[in-house]
Design a protein around this motif. Structure first.
Motif, PDB file in Angstrom:
ATOM      1  N   PRO A 193       0.405  -1.282  -0.092  1.00 43.99           N
ATOM      2  CA  PRO A 193      -0.448  -0.191   0.283  1.00 43.99           C
ATOM      3  C   PRO A 193       0.755   1.108   0.294  1.00 43.99           C
ATOM      4  CG  PRO A 193       0.414  -0.406   2.011  1.00 43.99           C
ATOM      5  CD  PRO A 193       0.718  -1.818   1.126  1.00 43.99           C
ATOM      6  N   LEU A 194       0.988   2.289  -0.364  1.00 50.84           N
ATOM      7  CA  LEU A 194       1.288   3.216  -0.470  1.00 50.84           C
ATOM      8  C   LEU A 194       0.792   3.845   1.202  1.00 50.84           C
ATOM      9  CD1 LEU A 194      -0.267   4.869  -3.750  1.00 50.84           C
ATOM     10  CD2 LEU A 194       2.423   4.969  -2.892  1.00 50.84           C
ATOM     11  N   ASP A 195       2.472   4.449   1.697  1.00 51.02           N
ATOM     12  CA  ASP A 195       2.003   5.730   2.225  1.00 51.02           C
ATOM     13  C   ASP A 195       2.835   6.869   1.727  1.00 51.02           C
ATOM     14  OD1 ASP A 195       4.883   4.862   2.574  1.00 51.02           O
ATOM     15  OD2 ASP A 195       3.706   2.788   3.833  1.00 51.02           O
ATOM     16  N   HIS A 196       3.371   7.896   2.768  1.00 47.41           N
ATOM     17  CA  HIS A 196       4.412   8.573   2.796  1.00 47.41           C
ATOM     18  C   HIS A 196       5.283   8.476   3.226  1.00 47.41           C
ATOM     19  CE1 HIS A 196       0.134  11.683   4.376  1.00 47.41           C
ATOM     20  NE2 HIS A 196       0.033  10.310   5.103  1.00 47.41           N
ATOM     21  N   SER A 197       5.745   8.027   3.312  1.00 47.23           N
ATOM     22  CA  SER A 197       7.317   7.641   3.154  1.00 47.23           C
ATOM     23  C   SER A 197       8.399   7.551   2.136  1.00 47.23           C
ATOM     24  CB  SER A 197       7.729   6.385   4.223  1.00 47.23           C
ATOM     25  OG  SER A 197       6.822   4.899   2.967  1.00 47.23           O
ATOM     26  N   VAL A 198       6.788   7.552   1.182  1.00 50.69           N
ATOM     27  CA  VAL A 198       6.975   7.509  -0.844  1.00 50.69           C
ATOM     28  C   VAL A 198       6.830   8.245  -0.869  1.00 50.69           C
ATOM     29  CG1 VAL A 198       7.225   4.535   0.006  1.00 50.69           C
ATOM     30  CG2 VAL A 198       5.906   5.695  -1.733  1.00 50.69           C
ATOM     31  N   TYR A 199       6.015   9.086  -1.077  1.00 50.94           N
ATOM     32  CA  TYR A 199       5.478   9.986  -1.477  1.00 50.94           C
ATOM     33  C   TYR A 199       6.547  11.129  -2.184  1.00 50.94           C
ATOM     34  CZ  TYR A 199       1.075   9.452   0.205  1.00 50.94           C
ATOM     35  OH  TYR A 199       0.022   9.105   0.261  1.00 50.94           O
ATOM     36  N   ASN A 226       9.294   6.932 -12.378  1.00 50.26           N
ATOM     37  CA  ASN A 226       8.613   5.999 -11.797  1.00 50.26           C
ATOM     38  C   ASN A 226       8.263   4.740 -11.917  1.00 50.26           C
ATOM     39  OD1 ASN A 226       7.884   8.340 -10.213  1.00 50.26           O
ATOM     40  ND2 ASN A 226       6.238   8.778 -11.910  1.00 50.26           N
ATOM     41  N   PRO A 227       9.026   4.054 -12.056  1.00 46.84           N
ATOM     42  CA  PRO A 227       9.327   2.651 -12.598  1.00 46.84           C
ATOM     43  C   PRO A 227       8.141   1.910 -10.761  1.00 46.84           C
ATOM     44  CG  PRO A 227      11.871   3.638 -11.911  1.00 46.84           C
ATOM     45  CD  PRO A 227      10.272   3.928 -12.204  1.00 46.84           C
ATOM     46  N   GLN A 228       8.932   2.289  -9.639  1.00 46.70           N
ATOM     47  CA  GLN A 228       8.468   2.016  -8.518  1.00 46.70           C
ATOM     48  C   GLN A 228       7.328   1.521  -8.611  1.00 46.70           C
ATOM     49  OE1 GLN A 228       9.402   5.137  -8.770  1.00 46.70           O
ATOM     50  NE2 GLN A 228       8.091   6.468  -7.960  1.00 46.70           N
ATOM     51  N   GLN A 229       6.167   2.390  -9.145  1.00 46.20           N
ATOM     52  CA  GLN A 229       4.632   2.322  -9.319  1.00 46.20           C
ATOM     53  C   GLN A 229       4.700   0.576  -9.313  1.00 46.20           C
ATOM     54  OE1 GLN A 229       2.791   5.123 -11.439  1.00 46.20           O
ATOM     55  NE2 GLN A 229       0.567   3.002 -12.564  1.00 46.20           N
ATOM     56  N   LYS A 230       5.201  -0.326 -10.193  1.00 44.24           N
ATOM     57  CA  LYS A 230       4.566  -1.594 -10.042  1.00 44.24           C
ATOM     58  C   LYS A 230       4.671  -1.278  -9.133  1.00 44.24           C
ATOM     59  CE  LYS A 230       8.861  -3.192 -10.961  1.00 44.24           C
ATOM     60  NZ  LYS A 230       9.914  -2.469 -10.684  1.00 44.24           N
ATOM     61  N   ASP A 231       5.085  -1.759  -7.903  1.00 52.66           N
ATOM     62  CA  ASP A 231       5.217  -2.169  -6.369  1.00 52.66           C
ATOM     63  C   ASP A 231       4.682  -2.949  -5.385  1.00 52.66           C
ATOM     64  OD1 ASP A 231       7.786  -3.612  -7.596  1.00 52.66           O
ATOM     65  OD2 ASP A 231       8.994  -1.872  -6.260  1.00 52.66           O
ATOM     66  N   TYR A 232       2.999  -0.881  -6.130  1.00 53.32           N
ATOM     67  CA  TYR A 232       2.408  -0.916  -4.779  1.00 53.32           C
ATOM     68  C   TYR A 232       0.689  -0.417  -5.512  1.00 53.32           C
ATOM     69  CZ  TYR A 232       5.990   1.645  -2.492  1.00 53.32           C
ATOM     70  OH  TYR A 232       7.411   2.008  -2.113  1.00 53.32           O
ATOM     71  N   ASN A 233       0.203  -1.136  -4.683  1.00 51.39           N
ATOM     72  CA  ASN A 233      -1.732  -0.988  -5.650  1.00 51.39           C
ATOM     73  C   ASN A 233      -1.542   0.095  -5.773  1.00 51.39           C
ATOM     74  OD1 ASN A 233      -4.169  -1.744  -5.265  1.00 51.39           O
ATOM     75  ND2 ASN A 233      -4.369  -2.186  -2.961  1.00 51.39           N
ATOM     76  N   LYS A 245     -11.242   2.779  -8.808  1.00 53.68           N
ATOM     77  CA  LYS A 245     -11.377   1.177  -7.367  1.00 53.68           C
ATOM     78  C   LYS A 245      -9.717   1.044  -7.220  1.00 53.68           C
ATOM     79  CE  LYS A 245     -13.417  -0.784 -10.833  1.00 53.68           C
ATOM     80  NZ  LYS A 245     -14.706  -1.763 -11.352  1.00 53.68           N
ATOM     81  N   PRO A 246      -9.888   0.431  -5.975  1.00 50.07           N
ATOM     82  CA  PRO A 246      -8.380   0.194  -6.077  1.00 50.07           C
ATOM     83  C   PRO A 246      -8.177  -1.423  -7.079  1.00 50.07           C
ATOM     84  CG  PRO A 246      -9.593  -0.549  -4.112  1.00 50.07           C
ATOM     85  CD  PRO A 246     -10.426   0.477  -5.613  1.00 50.07           C
ATOM     86  N   GLU A 247      -6.419  -1.505  -7.415  1.00 46.67           N
ATOM     87  CA  GLU A 247      -6.139  -2.594  -7.657  1.00 46.67           C
ATOM     88  C   GLU A 247      -6.425  -3.484  -8.169  1.00 46.67           C
ATOM     89  OE1 GLU A 247      -1.593  -3.454 -10.412  1.00 46.67           O
ATOM     90  OE2 GLU A 247      -1.840  -1.958  -8.381  1.00 46.67           O
ATOM     91  N   ASP A 248      -6.541  -4.648  -6.482  1.00 50.82           N
ATOM     92  CA  ASP A 248      -7.074  -5.575  -6.461  1.00 50.82           C
ATOM     93  C   ASP A 248      -8.835  -5.144  -6.081  1.00 50.82           C
ATOM     94  OD1 ASP A 248      -6.948  -3.915  -3.855  1.00 50.82           O
ATOM     95  OD2 ASP A 248      -6.153  -5.804  -2.825  1.00 50.82           O
ATOM     96  N   PHE A 249      -9.460  -4.675  -6.553  1.00 46.13           N
ATOM     97  CA  PHE A 249     -10.878  -4.632  -6.491  1.00 46.13           C
ATOM     98  C   PHE A 249     -11.859  -5.792  -6.137  1.00 46.13           C
ATOM     99  CE2 PHE A 249     -15.105  -3.868  -7.408  1.00 46.13           C
ATOM    100  CZ  PHE A 249     -15.395  -3.115  -6.449  1.00 46.13           C
ATOM    101  N   ASP A 250     -12.292  -6.164  -5.218  1.00 47.44           N
ATOM    102  CA  ASP A 250     -13.022  -7.458  -5.514  1.00 47.44           C
ATOM    103  C   ASP A 250     -14.873  -7.584  -5.897  1.00 47.44           C
ATOM    104  OD1 ASP A 250     -14.053 -10.126  -5.192  1.00 47.44           O
ATOM    105  OD2 ASP A 250     -12.873 -10.187  -3.192  1.00 47.44           O
TER     106      ASP A 250
END
Length: 773
Positions: free
Chosen positions: A24-30, A712-719, A742-747
């Motif tokens: 999940p994205l958090d403030h540490s990566v912004y 931003n290749p790191q985007q692939k690691d985040y939902n 919707k979230p990428e892992d939307f159910d």
């Protein structure tokens, strides 16, 4: 055993499932999220320069060849320019972000902050020339081979010595304290006297007595260096304050301040001839010089200067100085007592100086002479009172906000070199004047709301009067009174022959041709105003694309299309008979006739910042945007033809959002950014290859443009997420659109919290990339 194997298998599947999940994205990566900043393409189209900027931290400057055969990355590079000959890229290099941040935290003075460096790279080569402590640089706008760079103030050796003395005094105090401590220690525990002397002897530190800097210092400029890019030879100009190249790169104008080490030195204005290698002195001595202007060829120079007042004088008057090649030095062109200057007016120190394109006119600002400040009154005893009257132009809060602007307001005047006279064009009653024909037009346009401003307090806007102003004699003719509508610089024809405006009540454009006024868009049967305007008041028009060469037509937008309008109401003659098969020609014609039918809007992309009008011989670039699909593209259009979707070639098109479109000046090569909700706005290059598409007929469009960056290749690691267009009908039955995120892992089998945002309209941003911030 089977149960153990089964549990192991279940555990393995669970572990793999957890590992496969994105973070999940958090403030540490912004802060690490990147964007494309400055982007340039060389005039020959062979080189691309751009920056990759993080939200916080150190950026990169990338230099890349169009064929992807060469790529060079420079840490912290920015503010780049590619020389006119497409041979060099010049840029600044920032200090490390960490160093600058720490200096700010410590609240260091400006002169103590980390400084930029200057760098030069010859395109295609690896070596980088660098120069530290540079605060700015310039190159000629329309020439090459020269670079002027301005150095930061050199470190003051006296200041260093003073700092050294302070350090010495501080250390001496520490040593004295240590001595007292040592002396208080019992004798048995003390060191030997010679050991104490070797370690703590104050005589080790230099004494800086007598080196304090003088309290009376003179503010000075810094060193300017003129560099020949081909040979690497440099010439230095000391104490430089301001400097400017002529556009053709043959002259360098500079102002040098007084030398703080020489009490007899004076301010000097020089004009350096780059071809002959020497400088003419235009002025020597005075108090202040500003607002420098120069013709494109560098043969004429003007500036305002105050040279006579004593330091404590309450009134200081500026004069307009002028130099032309062949003169011994600059002379006074005009001042407050000159013939043609209005009584009570003086040369404004805040007005911009500007030569007309031909150099036959010089525009400057005048301002009312202000009463001198009464110094007999003591500031602490003054009673300050704001008084507002209901007939004032503006509310008191607005008056306070505009105070500084009003104190610095100037009014346009012109000096005509053919007639050697002055004409006051703008006045307090007509403060806004639009120039025509790049300053050489016979008629300028004045616009004023003088005497009508009070209604802005409840109406939000004001009625305006429009004047035609003859530049030769300054006479003003009222063209339109009490206009409730819009007039702007783009509404006036390039030569000044026609003055056009949009009328809110009539919902049409009107044209004044010097004799009469006519409704020029009455034959256009679709709205030319904002069709979806939903606020009180009158909707604004979609605007004007520009004028055709010779003022033979003006191009006007509706919501979707571009209309060619003959300003005199005559039949359009631009183009050929084949443009409108089976249709009679008219004074108005739609050059994008499929726009409204397909719900695609077309808007002009300005790729040449110096273009003042359109011509049939040069292409026009339009951005297309699908109101329903949100697809966008860029196309190249000849104004001698009409635009038919299925036959017009696109430079780029797709289900994405296209950013700024830059064109190489001398080649049909383009760079632009392209993005979607899931794809960062990367930089792409189009080598001028035109493509045909029948996207609206459900055929597939293939984009073959060259991708230059991959941020931003790191985007692939985040939902991340998905975005899709959501359509419904309002309670009144009107079709409406929105975006469903919707979230990428939307159910779909699960329930989720839902946030609804319904203020304003954002569905056109379906393909907009939203970085985490």
């Amino acid at each position: 055993m089977m149960l153990r194997s089964f549990l192991f298998l279940i555990s393995f599947i669970v572990i793999q499932s957890v590992l496969a999940q994105k973070k999940p994205l958090d403030h540490s990566v912004y802060d690490s999220w990147q964007s494309i900043g400055q982007k340039l393409i060389s005039n020959n189209g062979k080189w691309v320069v751009y920056t990759v900027d993080p939200q916080e931290g150190d950026n990169e400057l990338v230099i890349q060849s169009s064929d992807a055969g060469y790529k060079k990355t420079i840490a912290r590079g920015y503010n780049a320019v590619v020389t006119e000959d497409s041979r060099y890229v010049i840029f600044r290099i920032k200090p490390f972000f960490k160093e600058t941040r720490e200096a700010r935290i410590k609240k260091k003075k400006a002169e103590e902050m980390p400084k930029d460096s200057l760098a030069i790279v010859e395109l295609g080569k690896d070596s980088v020339w660098k120069k530290p402590n540079v605060k700015g640089y310039k190159t000629p706008a329309k020439s090459f081979g020269w670079l002027a760079y301005h150095l930061e103030k050199a470190a003051d050796p006296k200041a260093k010595q003073a700092d050294s003395k302070k350090l010495t005094d501080s250390l001496n105090k520490v040593i004295d304290s240590l001595k007292m401590v040592i002396e208080s220690i019992p004798k048995g525990k003390q060191k030997k006297k010679d050991e104490l002397t070797d370690e703590y002897d104050p005589g080790w530190y230099a004494d800086a007595d007598g080196d304090e800097s003088s309290a009376a210092t003179i503010e000075a400029g810094t060193e300017l260096r003129l560099r020949n890019l081909q040979t690497g030879e440099e010439r230095s100009f000391q104490n430089t304050v301001e400097y400017y190249f002529s556009k053709n790169g043959r002259k360098l104008l500079l102002e040098q301040s007084r030398d703080p080490k020489d009490s007899l030195s004076k301010i000097v204005v020089l004009l350096h001839d780059l071809r002959r290698g020497f400088a003419d002195t235009l002025s020597r001595g005075g108090n202040e010089f500003k607002n420098f202007a120069m013709t494109d060829d560098g043969l004429q120079v003007a500036y305002t200067a105050e040279r006579d007042a004593k330091p404590k004088e309450l009134e200081k008057f500026y004069k307009l100085w002028y130099y032309k090649e062949g003169m011994d030095s600059a002379g006074i062109l005009t001042e407050k007592t000159s013939v043609g200057m209005q009584v009570g007016m003086t040369i404004s120190e805040y007005g911009n100086l500007e030569f007309s394109k031909s150099g036959k006119r010089l525009f400057f600002g005048t301002a009312p002479i202000q009463a001198p400040k009464d110094t007999s009154l003591i500031e602490i005893d003054l009673v300050k009172l704001d008084i507002w009257h209901y007939n004032d132009d503006y509310l008191q809060t607005v008056q306070q906000n505009r105070l500084q602007q009003n104190l610095q307001q100037s009014f346009l005047a012109v000096y005509d070199f053919d007639d050697n006279d002055i004409e006051q064009l703008a006045t307090p009653e007509i403060p806004v004047v639009y120039q025509t024909n790049e300053g050489d037009g016979e008629t300028f346009v004045g616009v004023t709301d003088f005497g009508k401003r009070i209604e802005s307090q409840w109406a939000g806007n004001t009625r305006k009067d429009i004047y035609a102003i003859k530049v030769k004699d300054g006479t003003k003719k009222l063209v339109k009174k009490d206009l409730s509508g819009v007039i702007a610089a783009s509404y006036i024809s390039s030569t000044g022959k026609y003055i056009m405006w949009y009328d809110y009540k009539a919902k049409n454009y009107f044209v004044y041709d010097g004799d009469s006024i006519r409704n020029s868009t009455a034959k256009i049967k679709v709205p030319l105003y904002d069709e979806e305007y939903d606020s009180p008041g009158d909707p604004s028009p979609y605007g004007v694309m520009g004028w055709h060469e010779g003022d033979s037509a003006v191009y006007i937008y509706d919501k979707y299309d571009v209309w060619r309008v003959n300003p005199e109401g005559k039949i359009n003659t631009i183009g050929t008979e084949s443009m409108y098969p089976g249709k009679s020609k008219s004074s108005v014609s739609n050059i994008t006739p499929t726009g409204r039918m397909n719900r695609f809007s077309y808007r002009y992309l300005r790729v040449n910042p110096e273009q003042t009008f359109f011509s049939s011989s040069e292409p026009v670039f339009l951005k297309a945007f699908g109101d329903s699909s949100k697809a966008s593209g860029v196309m190249e259009l000849s104004l001698a033809q009409i635009l038919l979707w299925d036959s017009e070639a696109f430079l780029s098109f797709g289900l994405s959002a296209i950013g700024q479109f830059n064109k190489a000046r001398d080649a049909n090569v383009f760079i632009y950014t392209k993005e979607s909700f899931t794809e960062s706005p990367d930089l792409y290059l189009n080598p001028g290859e035109r493509r045909k598409t029948k996207y609206l007929n459900n055929s597939t469009y293939e984009n073959k443009d060259i991708k230059l960056s991959s941020i931003n290749p790191q985007q692939k690691d985040y939902n991340w997420g998905t975005a899709e267009l959501y359509k419904w009908k309002t309670f009144k039955g009107k079709p409406s659109q929105g975006i469903l995120y919707k979230p990428e892992d939307f159910d779909a089998s699960k329930k989720y919290p839902l946030i609804l945002y319904f203020y304003e309209k954002f569905s056109n941003g379906l393909y907009t990339y939203h970085p985490p911030t």
